[in-house]
Enzyme design. Sequence first.
Site, PDB file in Angstrom:
ATOM      1  N   SER A  91       1.001  -1.217  -0.106  1.00 31.67           N
ATOM      2  CA  SER A  91       0.048   0.010   0.006  1.00 31.67           C
ATOM      3  C   SER A  91       0.862   1.393   0.009  1.00 31.67           C
ATOM      4  O   SER A  91       1.625   1.452  -0.916  1.00 31.67           O
ATOM      5  CB  SER A  91      -1.038  -0.108   1.203  1.00 31.67           C
ATOM      6  OG  SER A  91      -1.881   1.004   0.860  1.00 31.67           O
ATOM      7  N   HIS A 197      -8.953   1.553   0.027  1.00 30.59           N
ATOM      8  CA  HIS A 197      -8.936   0.634  -1.186  1.00 30.59           C
ATOM      9  C   HIS A 197     -10.211   0.117  -1.371  1.00 30.59           C
ATOM     10  O   HIS A 197     -10.594  -1.201  -1.431  1.00 30.59           O
ATOM     11  CB  HIS A 197      -8.078  -0.626  -0.858  1.00 30.59           C
ATOM     12  CG  HIS A 197      -6.555  -0.245  -0.520  1.00 30.59           C
ATOM     13  ND1 HIS A 197      -5.755   0.381  -1.707  1.00 30.59           N
ATOM     14  CD2 HIS A 197      -5.781  -0.308   0.543  1.00 30.59           C
ATOM     15  CE1 HIS A 197      -4.568   0.694  -1.306  1.00 30.59           C
ATOM     16  NE2 HIS A 197      -4.601   0.516   0.086  1.00 30.59           N
TER      17      HIS A 197
END
Length: 309
Positions: A91, A197
């Site tokens: 990430s 996300h």
Amino acid sequence: MSKFAFLFPGQGSQSKGMGLDLIEAVPQARERYEEAESILGWPVDEKSRPEGASSLDVTLYTQPCIYTLSCVVAEILAADGLKPTLVAGHSAGEYAALTAAGAWDFATGLRVIAERARLMHEKAAPGAMAAVLNLAPELIAETCAGHTGGKAVVANYNSSKQTVISGEAEAVESVMPVLKERGARRVIRLPVSGAFHSPLMTEAQRSFEEFISGVEIRDTEIPFISNNTARMETSAVAIRSQLVKQFCEPVRWSESMALIDRECESAIEVGPGKVLQGLVKACCDSISCMTTGTLEEIGKVKEHYGVSS
């Protein structure tokens, strides 16, 4: 020297006191932290000190702080001849990974992740996330789709035993007991206020796409494994697109680790904490992973790989 990967941790790996031993002992670390302060307008090292650590968990500060430390560690390792075969980041960790891969310099990467952090902090729609343990990722995705109509989705495919879901708070809360009923060992609500996300990040994604369109990105010198595709990427065009998509689409970490397992014999977690060390073990037993969050750990890595300052 055997083939190894550099893995860069993301949000959640931060801890009070991180990086302070490097700042005190390594001149180039102090210089990077000073450069970061001049770019950001606030002292990065102060966020890790006891008197300032309360803000370290705020997304606005977390991501630039982790990025700075991870880049410092990568530079220390590279200066001693440790060049990875591949790089990947979890990430927010992708931004330091791209710096190490040669896609941009330290200052550019810092400006980009600072903007990402600002947008996630200011424009993320309210939502929730939860970690689901010991349930097949495919079943989790199917359950979320069927029970919430897409209002809760899979955000992180971390390993076969750990999947993170994200979405509207009510949808996440409602699907948590259903996942338990379907066999999950535990379902743990995560201490975040945004639904990262997931489609709730669309507004932030649009703003980031506009911002990054003006950022120079180079083709990488070292192959970079994208969270978005779980493939090796070197093209600046592809990487730009995938960084944008990552806002609303899942982190495909378990697939990324499968690729690393095929290409490398070991890995080094470059930055604070041991989150990725745990995920490496969960994804592939054949790969060892050493951590480098402290000066002592960096010394052990150098010794293991047969390099010295």
